[in-house]
Structures are given as C-alpha cells and as structure tokens.
Design an enzyme around this catalytic site. Structure first.
Site, PDB file in Angstrom:
ATOM      1  N   GLY A  49       0.775  -1.239   0.000  1.00 57.65           N
ATOM      2  CA  GLY A  49       0.000   0.000   0.000  1.00 57.65           C
ATOM      3  C   GLY A  49       0.804   1.286   0.000  1.00 57.65           C
ATOM      4  N   MET A  86       2.912   2.496  -2.370  1.00 57.91           N
ATOM      5  CA  MET A  86       3.030   3.202  -3.653  1.00 57.91           C
ATOM      6  C   MET A  86       1.680   3.194  -4.366  1.00 57.91           C
ATOM      7  SD  MET A  86       6.802   2.074  -4.856  1.00 57.91           S
ATOM      8  CE  MET A  86       6.569   0.355  -4.534  1.00 57.91           C
ATOM      9  N   ASP A  92      31.651   1.581  24.347  1.00 60.40           N
ATOM     10  CA  ASP A  92      32.594   2.674  24.598  1.00 60.40           C
ATOM     11  C   ASP A  92      33.382   3.024  23.343  1.00 60.40           C
ATOM     12  OD1 ASP A  92      32.502   3.782  27.245  1.00 60.40           O
ATOM     13  OD2 ASP A  92      32.973   1.771  27.992  1.00 60.40           O
ATOM     14  N   SER A  95      38.564  -8.271  23.691  1.00 63.06           N
ATOM     15  CA  SER A  95      37.113  -8.247  23.548  1.00 63.06           C
ATOM     16  C   SER A  95      36.715  -6.805  23.262  1.00 63.06           C
ATOM     17  CB  SER A  95      36.447  -8.752  24.827  1.00 63.06           C
ATOM     18  OG  SER A  95      35.052  -8.682  24.680  1.00 63.06           O
ATOM     19  N   CYS A 114      31.819  -7.716  23.007  1.00 66.35           N
ATOM     20  CA  CYS A 114      30.856  -7.843  24.097  1.00 66.35           C
ATOM     21  C   CYS A 114      29.995  -6.599  24.273  1.00 66.35           C
ATOM     22  CB  CYS A 114      31.555  -8.217  25.400  1.00 66.35           C
ATOM     23  SG  CYS A 114      32.674  -6.941  25.983  1.00 66.35           S
TER      24      CYS A 114
HETATM   25  C1  PEP Z   1      31.396  -1.668  26.089  1.00 68.53           C
HETATM   26  O1  PEP Z   1      31.883  -0.554  26.339  1.00 68.53           O
HETATM   27  O2  PEP Z   1      31.069  -2.023  24.956  1.00 68.53           O
HETATM   28  C2  PEP Z   1      31.176  -2.642  27.177  1.00 68.53           C
HETATM   29  C3  PEP Z   1      30.763  -3.854  26.904  1.00 68.53           C
HETATM   30  O3  PEP Z   1      31.345  -2.195  28.435  1.00 68.53           O
HETATM   31  P1  PEP Z   1      30.281  -1.296  29.228  1.00 68.53           P
HETATM   32  O4  PEP Z   1      29.028  -1.274  28.398  1.00 68.53           O
HETATM   33  O5  PEP Z   1      30.100  -1.961  30.523  1.00 68.53           O
HETATM   34  O6  PEP Z   1      30.968   0.001  29.287  1.00 68.53           O
HETATM   35 MG    MG Z   2      32.850  -0.233  28.233  1.00 72.84          MG
END
Ligand code: PEP
Ligand code: MG
Length: 905
Positions: free
Chosen positions: A102, A104, A793, A788, A855
């Site tokens: 829907g 276009m 940050d 990691s 992470c």
């Molecule tokens: C990050 O900085 O990606 C991290 C996993 O650490 P935090 O979020 O705890 O700063």
């Molecule tokens: Mg961090």
C-alpha cells in the site's frame, strides 16, 4: 537493451529473470504465466527505469518497446486500447523487489475514456460502466493530476446523502452519471483543462506517477523502517483489467498457502463478492472465509469451481516457489485469475514452523530453512503472553470488550491512542500505547511503529493493519467490528463499555481478544519449557521447531556465541539458550546487592589502603561465592570476568536523605561523606577515573577481585568442575596499563595457587574500547591472551558522542540521513568497524592465537554480527535473551549469499 517484458497466454519473456529486475509482482506474474496459472496478460517495465526516470523525468526512449507490448496485449485480449467499443482497460501498478504494501500508487480501469463508456455499458451494464469510470477518474486525478481524493469523496457522499443511500451500491446509474459529470467538472476547475481523454497520455501519466511514488513520504518511511535500499526502485506492471465487481458471480480475494500467523498448513484467506481490487486489502468491508466453515458464505460453498481452481494454484505455487505464498485473485463471472503471488509475510511463530515443516516435507533443505527465518523474528517467540487465569478473571469481570481476528500474536497492553500522531506523541513520553483505528492506512505507519499493539475495528487478516503489523512483529487484532470508535470524541465503546484516550487496553494477538484495562503478562511457551520448566518439551511443537532450527544454524555458523551475564541466574538462562560461554561478566553489577553496597561504599570512602582493604575483605567472600555459582552453571565453558569498570561515585548516594542514612551506616558524619562524594565527582566521568585507571591507582581493588576469581576457581575444581576463568581488564589505552595489571593478575594467581596447593588455568585479556588501544593493538597483544571489543565505549569514543546523552540528537541525525542508523545499536562499519578490523589484524599479527570477541550491545545485533563474522572475530557476546537471535544471525552470516532475510520480507 530490453526493458519491457511481456507475459500472457503461457508466454512470459521475464520468466526466471527474478525480482531484482522485474520487482516482486512482475517476477511472480511472469513465473506464474510460465507455470500455466491463469494470469491476465500484461507487461512489466523493469526496476532500473524507475531511478533513471526520477532523475531525468524522461520516458521517451521507452515508447517503442511499450507500443510493441501494447500491440501484443491487444491481440491477446482481442480488444483495442482506446477503442470505442470493446476497449482494452488496464491496471498500472507498482512492484518493488521487496513488497511495500500500500505504500506506492496503483491506477485501475485505465483506458476507460468518456468515449469508451457506452461500449463497456453495452457489454457489462450501464451502472457498472459508470462506476468504473468514476473510480478511474478519482484514482487518476488523485495520483497523476494532484486533485485530492477527498474532494471526489465529498461529491460522492453528497450524492449519497441527497438520495438517502446507505452505501455506494445503492446509487443508481443515473446518480453515477451525474457524479461522473461532477468529477469531470472538478478536474477542469482544479487543473484548468479537461480530463485527458487520450489513452496513451493516460498511460504515460500513470507510468510516470507510479515510478514517482517510489519517492513519496510514506514509501520512504517504510523503506527506512524495513531497510529497503533507495536505489532499488520499483517496476511498473501494466495488465489487462479483470473485474471482481461484475455482480455476484464475481469476487476478489487474498489467500495464503499456509496460515501467516501460526504457520499451520491450512489454506487460509478471504474474499469479497462483487468487489474490486483493493477493497479486501483496504479493510473497508469485513471479508468472508475461503474454506467452508458451515456458514454457507465461504468461497468453497458459493463458488466451488473457482475454489477448486485456487486449491490447485496453491499446490503449484508452493511447489514451484518453495515458500509460503500470498496470492491475490479475482473471479470474473466465475472465471479465476491470479493477479499476484509473493512470499507471504509471516509472524516469527509462522516463520519457524513453516521453515521446519517444509524441511520435513522435503520441499527445502535445512540450510535453506535457516535462511528463511529472520533472526530478529525469534524475539517474538520469547515475548510474553497474558496468563490464562488473569485473562479469564478479566473476562468474568465483564472486561471483554470484543473479539477480533488475531493478526499479530503476543500480548500487548498500553494506553489508547486514536490517531497515529497521538500514538507517536504518547509513546515518546515513554507510555506503552495501543493504537486504535477503524482501519489503518499507509499514513499511519509511524504510529503503528510507535505502538505496542494495534487494534482495528474493520478489515480482515489481510488488511493493511494486519499485513504491516505482521511485518513489524507487533501484536495486532483486526476487524473487531463490535467496537465503535469515535476519533473526534476520543472514545471507543462496545456493549455498554467505554474507554477514552489514555485508558489502558489489553490485546491478545494470538486469540483476538480485546480487554479493557491492564493485564499482567507471563513468559512465552519457549521460556516455559526452557527456563521455568512449567511445560514439558514434548508438549510444545513450537519449542521442538525452535530447537531444530537453531540446531541447524549451529552447524552452519563459524562465530561462537557467548552471553553477557553477571549472576549465576543469568548464566543459567544464557546456557539454556545455548551460550557457549560468558563473554562479559560485569563484576560491578554484583556490588549493588543489598548486603554488598555497604561494604562497597565503605571501600570508597576509606582514606587509606589499610581501611580500603578492611572493606574489600568483606566483599571478597561474596564475590567468590558469585563466581563459584557462575562456574557451576557454565561447567567447562569459558567465563570472561571483567574487573571493576565504572567511576566510583556511581556507587555513592547523592540525595540528602540517602547520604545521611549511608553516613550513619558507615559510622561517619554526613559532612564527611558529602566531602567524599564531592571529591569523587568529575566533570566527565566516562572519560575520568574509571576502568583500569582504578586498578592502577587502587591496586588492592583489582587484587581482591582477582583473588576472588581464582579462589572461586579452586573451589569449583574441588567440586569436580574445570572452570576456565578469563580475567579481563577494561578501558586499556596503553601497553603500560595492561602489562602492569597483567603482572598483578599473575602474581595473585601464584599466591592463590601456593596457598591452596591447587593449579588452575586462566587467561588474561583486555577490552578494546578506546581508539588508541585499537591502533596500538600489536604492542598490547604481546602479553595478552584475548581481546574483547567493548563497542559501546568504542563507539562513544570514536564518534565523541556520549552514549548516555546521544538520544537528544541522534533521532534527528537519522531522520536527516546524516547517519544511516543509531551507531550504538548497529555497528558503524566504516568508522568503528575499521578500528575493529585494524585491531584484530594488528593483534593477531603480533600474537597468532589471540582470541578476539565482542561484548558491546552490537554483539546481539544481526547486521553487526554479519560484520563481525566478515571481520574474522572468534565470537560475539550478547544478552542471554538474544543468544538465539545471535546463533541464527551468525549462521546467516556464514551462509554466503544467503538471501534468507529478504526472501521472507
Ligand atoms: C562496552 O563498552 O562495549 C562494554 C561492553 O562495556 P560497558 O558497556 O560496561 O561500558
Ligand atoms: Mg565499556
């Protein structure tokens, strides 16, 4: 080069050319024609023309090809385009590579010039011919000539009122003739010239407008939400008209080869007798079912031959396209035509069920099944539902407002908003919202996106609301016809119940129940099997399908998947979801427990190392216990434990009352505590005294944490486990920082080993979350076992955007196209991503077996996961509830050229 592709009478020039070239609709029409499915003939102008035209405004070069196709179409239909007697009428429709329901423009009945009306009237009746002309004038003028649709509607409504007609169907041929006259007059007044009666002018006007509609605002919003690239463009399909509104032996409808909500293998769909084109999708009348339900109104009962024809089409398209298809069909005087087939949009539940069942049926392979489910769709399977008992109690208490059609499963509870605009405003204030509309239209898209749930009072399971909600994974109930909505009064009512804007409403998108007021929610079926064990696995077909699919995904993926978990409970959930280790245990999260924060504060206010050690001695056994619990949950799987990271003042109270209480608990004066809070406060804490800087300046803090980790490892070994702790240093920017803290870790390990008489293995690594660390990765890697990436940050520091404050400007940046996405959700590949690539390469060049993971939040985002796969990382780590998403996304990333995502989009 050929750009126009004819299809009809079993010949399809575009068969097999695919949707990149012909758009989804065009490719489906060509392929269906080649399969011998009854498709009205026509031709497709390929997608590449769209952007050329938008840029140049010129379609001249296309004319010879289109004339040729038009001539073939005339021969095939035995009609003449613009002919006075037996005029060939066509539809002009968009059709992008990925469906944009829907969004276009479409024009029907094109070629129905004033001169052609009598011919059509002679063949199909005067009222019918005038109604077609009226619809054509309105659609064409709105889309091509910019005369607003509402002005036509107004004229029609006025006529209805004058004639006391309940609906358009009650208007006579005479009424319609007068309306047509008024329409023509309106166009003359608004555009300064008569309605164009040259069919070729009409055709080129329509083709241009449909191409331009690729760039209208709602299409752009839809593309942004669904990440459809701007440069794809749309194809245009010109096709001989067939009429579903030629009396009671005609109809129009939509069918799914399997149930798009549950995935069940049953033919599912709806139709409206004596209706045209968009009537079903627009949700204006509530349609009837296809299969017999005993009511006598189904297609099976009322038009059995057409139904049988549709059943064989169902078989053919499923076998040929090997995916659940969404069909649009029209029956003209009992003759069946299929107007469109495409891969049907489906809920996450249906996606998993269809993919696994198609493997069992031998239709597709396991790898293909993995590609058929979008990782993000798995989130729906984990979403909460209403507890049966609570819901029944609410119904008993007479709070059941109505029942509608379940169109998007799950449970949603929120405050009522009656317009998309209000929904956006209310959601912006942080309230969950249920958007309530009579029916939705593409203009509502932003409000639907902002809402937790969507309710409409009209329309069926293939209405705009249902289709769009399904695509968004939203809870949705449609066609709750017992509810009356008054947008002006800001009120809805059903039976003797009423609710106003802002009141709570609960929607059960799995059953279609609409309940007044708030309802609590409970865990989904998958969670009940996996986590609370309140349901036996063999009792849940959904759980079975979920597990099979993820098993296949695991076979395909190369990336490891770990979880970010801070407590034994989180670790358990992570393991049950299939996490292969813990990629980040944020030790500070353990500090906030009731019995710990006192000792943490005591440590922070201490003025000497000696006093700090007294407080740390209290913390040590608690941390040790937590780690033992985590090791117990994770067995031999690696567990990465990060040493203290946030600035210390985050642990101190700031409100007066809390300061006084804390001071009393700590046995110091409030004044002294205030001084300490003041001393610790920083202008820029995220760039201040945090991370490894704390470990360097207060080594006893890190020493205590490392001791707790190793003592826990010893304890776990004594319990017969073989833990592998990985000690992670946060916020490293220089080799000096890392090396110094590495010595501290090794020394502590030696001490614990000596004291306990046990040996244990461990690794020491660092987070890479400061750009300098990424650039100096080679030297940092020298004594380092793993990296990691802390992409939260790293993103903050690469862009210089505070991760806590960026929400004040990021939405505008994204809206304006300055940034493609929120870089805190999806990794910025060219910038932050380049740092990841550089650090990985330099780190591994310096240390061959360096393990590299991520992470930050990006570890659970499918598009970022694809990037991390390509960048050669070893694993991603994400929240326990995203582990399943990450497993599937990692498999998609490993399947080169997998188009799983777009094939179900
Ligand atoms: C990050 O900085 O990606 C991290 C996993 O650490 P935090 O979020 O705890 O700063
Ligand atoms: Mg961090």
């Amino acid at each position: 080069m050929k750009r126009v592709f004819y299809f009809g009478e079993g010949i399809a020039e575009g068969a097999g050319l695919g949707k990149e070239k012909l758009g989804g609709k065009g490719a489906g029409l060509a392929d269906m024609t080649a399969l011998g499915i009854p498709v009205p003939p026509g031709f497709t102008i390929e997608t590449s023309v769209c952007l050329d035209y938008i840029r140049t405004g010129d379609l001249e070069g296309l004319k010879p090809e289109v004339e040729q196709a038009l001539a073939r179409l005339e021969t095939a239909t035995g009609r003449k385009f613009g002919g006075p007697k037996n005029a060939l009428l066509v539809s002009v429709r968009s059709g992008a590579r990925s469906s944009m329901p829907g969004m276009m423009d479409t024009i029907l009945n094109l070629g129905l010039t004033a001169a052609a009306v009598p011919g059509l009237a002679a063949a199909a009746g005067e009222r019918f011919a005038l109604d077609c002309r009226r619809r054509f004038l309105q659609m064409y003028s709105d889309i091509v000539l910019d005369v607003p649709r509402s002005e036509f509607e107004e004229l029609l409504t006025r006529r209805r009122v004058e004639k006391s007609a309940a609906s358009d169907a009650d208007l006579t041929a005479e009424d319609l003739r007068s309306v047509v006259g008024q329409y023509e007059e309106l166009v003359r007044k608004k555009t300064g010239r008569p309605f164009p009666e040259d069919p070729r002018e009409q055709l080129w006007g329509a083709v241009g407008a449909v191409f331009r509609s690729w760039d209208n605002e709602r299409a752009k919003t839809y593309r942004r939400l669904h990440r459809i690239p701007e440069e794809w463009g749309t194809a245009v399909n010109v096709q001989a008209m067939v009429f579903g509104n030629r009396g009671e032996s005609s109809a129009t409808g939509v069918a799914f080869t399997r149930d798009p909500a549950s995935g069940e293998k049953r033919f599912y769909g709806e139709f409206l007798p004596n209706a045209q084109g968009e009537d079903v999708v627009a949700g204006i009348r509530t349609p009837r079912p296809l299969a017999s339900n005993g009511s006598g109104t189904s297609l099976e009962e009322t038009m059995p031959e057409a139904y049988a024809g549709l059943l064989s089409v169902r078989d053919l398209v499923e076998k040929s396209f090997r995916d659940m298809q969404d069909l649009e069909f029209t029956i003209e005087e009992r003759r069946l035509y299929v107007l469109q087939t495409r891969n049907g949009k489906r809920t996450g539940f249906a996606a998993v069920r269809i993919a696994t069942e198609m493997v069992s049926e031998g239709l597709i392979g396991e790898d293909e099944a993995v590609g058929r489910v979008e990782p993000e769709q798995l989130v729906q399977l984990l979403a909460p539902v209403f507890p049966l008992r609570e819901k029944e109690a609410a119904i008993k208490a007479d709070r059941l407002l109505a029942r509608g059609l379940p169109a998007g499963p799950g449970a949603a509870c929120g405050r009522i908003a009656f317009t998309a605009k209000r929904a956006v405003e209310m959601a912006g204030k942080g309230d969950p919202v249920v958007l309530v509309r009579v029916e939705t239209s593409p203009e509502d898209i932003a409000g639907m996106n902002a809402a937790a749930g969507i309710l409409t009072t009209r329309g069926g399971a293939t209405s705009h609301a249902a289709v769009v909600a399904r695509g968004m994974g939203k809870t949705c109930v449609v066609g709750a016809g017992d509810i009356t909505v008054s947008e002006e009064r800001g009120e809805l009512s059903a039976r003797d119940l009423r609710a106003k804007e802002g009141d709570f409403l609960s929607l059960d998108g799995t059953t279609g129940e609409v309940i007044l007021g708030e309802l609590p929610t409970e865990p989904s079926e998958i969670l009940r099997v996996l986590i609370d064990r309140s349901l036996a696995p063999e009792k849940s077909a959904l759980f079975g399908a979920f597990t099979r699919l993820l098993g296949w995904a695991d076979r395909l993926r190369r990336l490891g998947v770990r979880a970010n978990a801070d407590t034994p409970t989180d670790a358990r959930v992570a393991r049950l979801f299939g996490a292969e280790g813990i990629g980040l245990c944020r030790t500070e999260h353990m500090f906030f427990g009731e019995n710990r924060i006192g000792a943490v504060r005591q440590m922070i206010v201490a003025e000497s190392e000696k006093d700090r050690r007294v407080a740390l001695a209290k913390l040590l056994p608690m941390q040790r216990e937590d780690f033992v619990g985590i090791f117990r949950e994770m067995g031999e799987r690696p567990v990465t434990i990060r040493l203290l990271d946030p600035p210390l003042h985050e642990f101190l109270p700031h409100e007066d009352e809390a300061v006084e209480k804390t001071a009393r608990d700590l046995g110091i004066s409030a004044e002294k505590l205030r001084d300490r809070v003041r001393a610790l406060s920083e202008s820029n804490p995220m760039l201040g005294h945090r991370g490894c800087r704390l470990g360097i300046t207060y080594p006893e803090i890190y020493e205590t944490q490392v001791r707790a980790i190793f003592e826990a490892a010893v304890e776990a070994r004594r319990q017969g486990l073989s833990p592998v702790p990985e000690v992670m240093i946060p916020l490293v920017g220089t080799k000096g920082e890392f090396d110094r803290l590495k010595v501290l870790v090794d020394e502590t390990a030696k001490e614990v080993s000596r004291e306990s008489g046990e040996t244990f293995s461990y690794h020491v690594g660092t987070m890479i979350e400061i750009p300098r660390a990424a650039l100096r990765a080679a030297e940092i890697a020298e004594h380092c076992d793993f990296f990691s990436f802390g992409t939260n940050d790293l993103t903050q520091m690469t862009y210089g955007y505070s991760r806590d404050d960026a929400a004040s400007f990021l939405p505008e940046y994204i809206e304006a196209g300055i940034l493609p996405d929120d870089p805190f959700s999806t990794i910025d590949q060219p910038g932050v991503g380049e740092l990841v690539t550089i650090a990985t390469k330099r780190g591994r060049d310096a240390r061959k077996n360096l393990k590299v993971g991520v992470c930050g939040e990006h570890g659970g985002d499918p598009r970022s996961i694809r990037f991390f796969h390509d960048a050669g990382l070893d694993y991603v780590s994400c929240s326990p509830f995203r582990v399943a998403v990450a497993r599937l996304a990692a498999a998609h990333a490993a399947m080169t050229g997998s188009s799983g995502v777009s094939s179900t989009a």
